[in-house]
Scaffold this motif. Sequence first.
Motif, PDB file in Angstrom:
ATOM      1  N   ASP A  22      50.808  33.209  35.539  1.00 55.47           N
ATOM      2  CA  ASP A  22      51.795  33.207  34.462  1.00 55.47           C
ATOM      3  C   ASP A  22      53.225  33.263  34.994  1.00 55.47           C
ATOM      4  OD1 ASP A  22      49.894  32.926  32.526  1.00 55.47           O
ATOM      5  OD2 ASP A  22      49.651  35.068  32.186  1.00 55.47           O
ATOM      6  N   ASP A 107      37.391  32.830  38.967  1.00 56.87           N
ATOM      7  CA  ASP A 107      36.919  31.759  38.086  1.00 56.87           C
ATOM      8  C   ASP A 107      37.522  30.383  38.352  1.00 56.87           C
ATOM      9  OD1 ASP A 107      39.334  32.718  37.138  1.00 56.87           O
ATOM     10  OD2 ASP A 107      38.687  33.019  35.073  1.00 56.87           O
ATOM     11  N   ASN A 111      43.708  30.808  38.789  1.00 56.44           N
ATOM     12  CA  ASN A 111      43.601  32.273  38.760  1.00 56.44           C
ATOM     13  C   ASN A 111      43.287  32.845  40.134  1.00 56.44           C
ATOM     14  OD1 ASN A 111      44.041  32.383  36.046  1.00 56.44           O
ATOM     15  ND2 ASN A 111      41.875  32.421  35.486  1.00 56.44           N
ATOM     16  N   PHE A 161      41.823  29.032  28.578  1.00 66.07           N
ATOM     17  CA  PHE A 161      42.982  28.676  29.411  1.00 66.07           C
ATOM     18  C   PHE A 161      43.403  27.231  29.158  1.00 66.07           C
ATOM     19  CE2 PHE A 161      41.184  32.156  32.173  1.00 66.07           C
ATOM     20  CZ  PHE A 161      42.199  33.055  31.894  1.00 66.07           C
TER      21      PHE A 161
HETATM   22  N1  CTP Z   1      38.198  36.768  36.652  1.00 66.78           N
HETATM   23  C1  CTP Z   1      37.153  35.951  37.050  1.00 66.78           C
HETATM   24  N2  CTP Z   1      36.066  35.761  36.260  1.00 66.78           N
HETATM   25  C2  CTP Z   1      35.988  36.375  35.047  1.00 66.78           C
HETATM   26  C3  CTP Z   1      37.022  37.212  34.624  1.00 66.78           C
HETATM   27  C4  CTP Z   1      38.117  37.387  35.449  1.00 66.78           C
HETATM   28  O1  CTP Z   1      37.217  35.400  38.141  1.00 66.78           O
HETATM   29  N3  CTP Z   1      34.927  36.186  34.281  1.00 66.78           N
HETATM   30  C5  CTP Z   1      39.362  36.970  37.550  1.00 66.78           C
HETATM   31  C6  CTP Z   1      40.433  35.893  37.452  1.00 66.78           C
HETATM   32  O2  CTP Z   1      40.965  35.708  38.738  1.00 66.78           O
HETATM   33  C7  CTP Z   1      41.481  36.514  36.558  1.00 66.78           C
HETATM   34  C8  CTP Z   1      41.393  37.989  36.919  1.00 66.78           C
HETATM   35  O3  CTP Z   1      40.002  38.194  37.242  1.00 66.78           O
HETATM   36  O4  CTP Z   1      42.765  35.988  36.793  1.00 66.78           O
HETATM   37  C9  CTP Z   1      41.816  38.918  35.802  1.00 66.78           C
HETATM   38  O5  CTP Z   1      41.037  38.701  34.661  1.00 66.78           O
HETATM   39  P1  CTP Z   1      41.598  38.897  33.192  1.00 66.78           P
HETATM   40  O6  CTP Z   1      42.488  40.065  33.150  1.00 66.78           O
HETATM   41  O7  CTP Z   1      40.456  38.797  32.256  1.00 66.78           O
HETATM   42  O8  CTP Z   1      42.366  37.550  32.945  1.00 66.78           O
HETATM   43  P2  CTP Z   1      43.791  37.011  33.188  1.00 66.78           P
HETATM   44  O9  CTP Z   1      43.661  35.897  34.167  1.00 66.78           O
HETATM   45  O10 CTP Z   1      44.789  38.055  33.471  1.00 66.78           O
HETATM   46  O11 CTP Z   1      44.033  36.306  31.785  1.00 66.78           O
HETATM   47  P3  CTP Z   1      44.727  36.775  30.449  1.00 66.78           P
HETATM   48  O12 CTP Z   1      46.057  36.092  30.494  1.00 66.78           O
HETATM   49  O13 CTP Z   1      43.854  36.215  29.385  1.00 66.78           O
HETATM   50  O14 CTP Z   1      44.787  38.257  30.458  1.00 66.78           O
END
Ligand code: CTP
Length: 379
Positions: A22, A107, A111, A161
């Motif tokens: 982000d 994932d 990310n 996403f």
């Molecule tokens: N992650 C993953 N697989 C998942 C959930 C999370 O690999 N099933 C990893 C990703 O690298 C992600 C990080 O954990 O960036 C943090 O997860 P989360 O806080 O759920 O997501 P965010 O990427 O921060 O997204 P959001 O903007 O929706 O909070």
Amino acid sequence: AGQRVADSLGYSVFIIGGFVRDLLLLNPTQDLDFVVEGNGHAFAQALYQELNRGQLTLHDSFGTARIEFPNGTHLDVASTRWEYYEFPGALPQVEESRLRDDLFRRDFTINAMALAINSDRYGELVDYYGGLRDLKQGEIRFLHHLSFIEDPTRILRAVRFAERYRFRLSKETQEGVATALKAGVLHKLSTERFTQEFLLILREKQYARMGQSLIELGVMEEWFGERLPWNFTRIPENENLTSEEKWLISVSLFNQQQINSALSLKLSREMKREALKFKEIQAALLAESSLNLSIMDQHLSGVSRNIRIALRYDPALEQSMNNYEQAVEQLKLEINGFALRKLGISEGPEIGRILKEIRWAWLEQKIHTPAEEKQLMLQ
Ligand code: CTP
């Protein structure tokens, strides 16, 4: 603060995941994920002392921890060193490859980037898997072919996403989703986890597009075991609807049996109760031969705002609901229970009846002025 603590403990520390994504999208978020090449608990404790606010929770022997702040944001700490927890000071190359492994377990490429925070390499982007490239070209790409099999929630995350940033799934990722769905991976998920992902989607502005996308991919039909008439398309993204309102709108075309199917999700008691109440009121309104304002008021007074807003998105009720809301807004009712008591009417039910009658007279425009109101009351 993170940098000071990292430097003083001699650990390499990175911000990782969603925050980095982000930040690069110039869309900073508040929740922070740190990965520490060192003892995660020691880092979290020192950082907590340095910040001197929030609440620290140390999780397990893998060195994960969380600091929660009063404003609802939080900061997570994980360690790359958990497998060798007892042996601090491993060779730097080993540490580096652990970070690489940690990122590989995530994932999507967007990310799986890390940002160094130590003073000697502050702001350095660690991007082994082409996350920056994919951010630039707007693609959601998995890191390996087992990604969706290992964690089927990622199918819903991919949609979330993609629609949030208006990206598309890379070709292989799309195929990966299709293969995983065909293999029935969704059924490996508990209802709690599926619901959790669904609720995250509900919170998003582009919820309707995400819902459509889930339908197109076959996720909804696969999960619920039937094709349900989800009402996603009528949900505008520029209106500030709450999750609850969006939820009610999306099930507004369901019949009773379909509602029960949707309520198999592990939703809060309130969300379930509201969905049932919504259906009940919707059915009652639709059963009326004419929807004049006082009849609507009989059904709608005391009904929650969420339900009233959601009813406006039922095409069959839209016009009547809009008229009703407008009329209620303009209601000039002056009289109240207190005034009636002063006039010597002391019985509760009698007061309620009179107030309702006056309210309906206003709504039906049978009276137009406070003087007319008084006259009606005295009758
Ligand atoms: N992650 C993953 N697989 C998942 C959930 C999370 O690999 N099933 C990893 C990703 O690298 C992600 C990080 O954990 O960036 C943090 O997860 P989360 O806080 O759920 O997501 P965010 O990427 O921060 O997204 P959001 O903007 O929706 O909070």
